[in-house]
Design a protein around this motif. Structure first.
Motif, mmCIF file in Angstrom:
data_model
loop_
_atom_site.group_PDB
_atom_site.id
_atom_site.type_symbol
_atom_site.label_atom_id
_atom_site.label_comp_id
_atom_site.label_asym_id
_atom_site.label_seq_id
_atom_site.Cartn_x
_atom_site.Cartn_y
_atom_site.Cartn_z
ATOM 1 N N VAL A 186 0.835 -1.189 0.000
ATOM 2 C CA VAL A 186 0.000 0.000 0.000
ATOM 3 C C VAL A 186 0.882 1.255 0.000
ATOM 4 O O VAL A 186 1.931 1.286 0.626
ATOM 5 N N SER A 187 0.433 2.251 -0.740
ATOM 6 C CA SER A 187 1.112 3.543 -0.795
ATOM 7 C C SER A 187 0.367 4.516 0.103
ATOM 8 O O SER A 187 -0.867 4.601 0.038
ATOM 9 N N VAL A 188 1.088 5.242 0.960
ATOM 10 C CA VAL A 188 0.471 6.217 1.848
ATOM 11 C C VAL A 188 1.233 7.532 1.705
ATOM 12 O O VAL A 188 2.450 7.569 1.894
ATOM 13 N N ASN A 189 0.520 8.592 1.357
ATOM 14 C CA ASN A 189 1.135 9.902 1.175
ATOM 15 C C ASN A 189 0.331 10.967 1.895
ATOM 16 O O ASN A 189 -0.898 10.934 1.890
ATOM 17 N N HIS A 190 1.024 11.917 2.516
ATOM 18 C CA HIS A 190 0.392 13.061 3.166
ATOM 19 C C HIS A 190 0.643 14.286 2.298
ATOM 20 O O HIS A 190 1.766 14.514 1.840
ATOM 21 N N TYR A 191 -0.401 15.076 2.058
ATOM 22 C CA TYR A 191 -0.291 16.252 1.204
ATOM 23 C C TYR A 191 -0.826 17.487 1.916
ATOM 24 O O TYR A 191 -1.785 17.404 2.669
ATOM 25 N N THR A 192 -0.203 18.614 1.628
ATOM 26 C CA THR A 192 -0.757 19.924 1.941
ATOM 27 C C THR A 192 -0.870 20.651 0.617
ATOM 28 O O THR A 192 0.128 20.804 -0.099
ATOM 29 N N LEU A 193 -2.077 21.045 0.267
ATOM 30 C CA LEU A 193 -2.324 21.738 -0.997
ATOM 31 C C LEU A 193 -2.673 23.194 -0.719
ATOM 32 O O LEU A 193 -3.641 23.485 -0.013
ATOM 33 N N ASP A 194 -1.897 24.102 -1.284
ATOM 34 C CA ASP A 194 -2.228 25.516 -1.210
ATOM 35 C C ASP A 194 -3.426 25.789 -2.116
ATOM 36 O O ASP A 194 -3.718 24.989 -3.020
ATOM 37 N N PRO A 195 -4.113 26.905 -1.931
ATOM 38 C CA PRO A 195 -5.226 27.234 -2.823
ATOM 39 C C PRO A 195 -4.792 27.182 -4.290
ATOM 40 O O PRO A 195 -3.743 27.709 -4.664
ATOM 41 N N GLY A 196 -5.584 26.475 -5.111
ATOM 42 C CA GLY A 196 -5.290 26.319 -6.534
ATOM 43 C C GLY A 196 -4.365 25.166 -6.865
ATOM 44 O O GLY A 196 -4.209 24.803 -8.023
ATOM 45 N N GLU A 197 -3.759 24.539 -5.874
ATOM 46 C CA GLU A 197 -2.817 23.442 -6.099
ATOM 47 C C GLU A 197 -3.558 22.101 -6.188
ATOM 48 O O GLU A 197 -4.595 21.910 -5.547
ATOM 49 N N SER A 198 -2.987 21.170 -6.983
ATOM 50 C CA SER A 198 -3.576 19.838 -7.167
ATOM 51 C C SER A 198 -2.651 18.764 -6.638
ATOM 52 O O SER A 198 -1.448 18.984 -6.468
ATOM 53 N N PHE A 199 -3.211 17.568 -6.429
ATOM 54 C CA PHE A 199 -2.414 16.426 -5.988
ATOM 55 C C PHE A 199 -1.373 16.040 -7.036
ATOM 56 O O PHE A 199 -0.318 15.549 -6.713
#
Length: 137
Positions: free
Chosen positions: A11-24
């Motif tokens: 399994v792949s596990v990733n944590h993201y923080t997206l600024d406004p307008g940003e995509s995964f």
């Protein structure tokens, strides 16, 4: 990327923080074999897919089946954080990147790979060979 820290095999596990307008990701894409679940911790993320467009808010999750074109984007005014969980872990060879090609004048499948410049990657249209994007690692 939490998969290495957790020492996961399947399994792949990733944590993201997206600024406004940003995509995964840089572009709409579909995984041939990987199923993904996105859990939004804070903020909201809008997911566009083959099936529909849906906004997932803090405390909610969405499942993206294999073979479904998708892109999650923070359309809000504040940062959004989330977890992306996918299985199987190794999937890159089965991913199709769907990008608007200005030469073909339509969304086409692109390859994603290393560029001649170290630390850079490029998207190239499989229809005409046009380099659409170049990103740094």
């Amino acid at each position: 990327m939490l998969s290495d820290e957790l020492d996961t095999d399947g399994v792949s596990v990733n944590h993201y923080t997206l600024d406004p307008g940003e995509s995964f990701r840089v572009s709409t894409h579909r995984h041939g074999v990987q199923e993904e679940i996105f859990y939004i911790v804070s903020g909201a993320v809008t997911f566009g897919s083959d099936a529909a467009e849906t906004t997932v808010e803090a405390g909610e999750l969405v499942r993206i089946p294999p073979g479904t074109s998708q892109l999650g984007t923070n359309d809000g005014d504040t940062p959004a954080t989330g977890l992306a969980i996918g299985a199987p872990r190794e999937y890159e060879e089965e991913t199709e990147w769907l990008v608007e090609c200005p030469d073909c004048d339509e969304r086409t499948v692109h390859t994603f790979g290393e560029a001649a410049t170290e630390g850079e990657y490029r998207y190239e249209c499989t229809g005409c060979g046009h380099e659409t994007y170049r990103v740094s690692a």
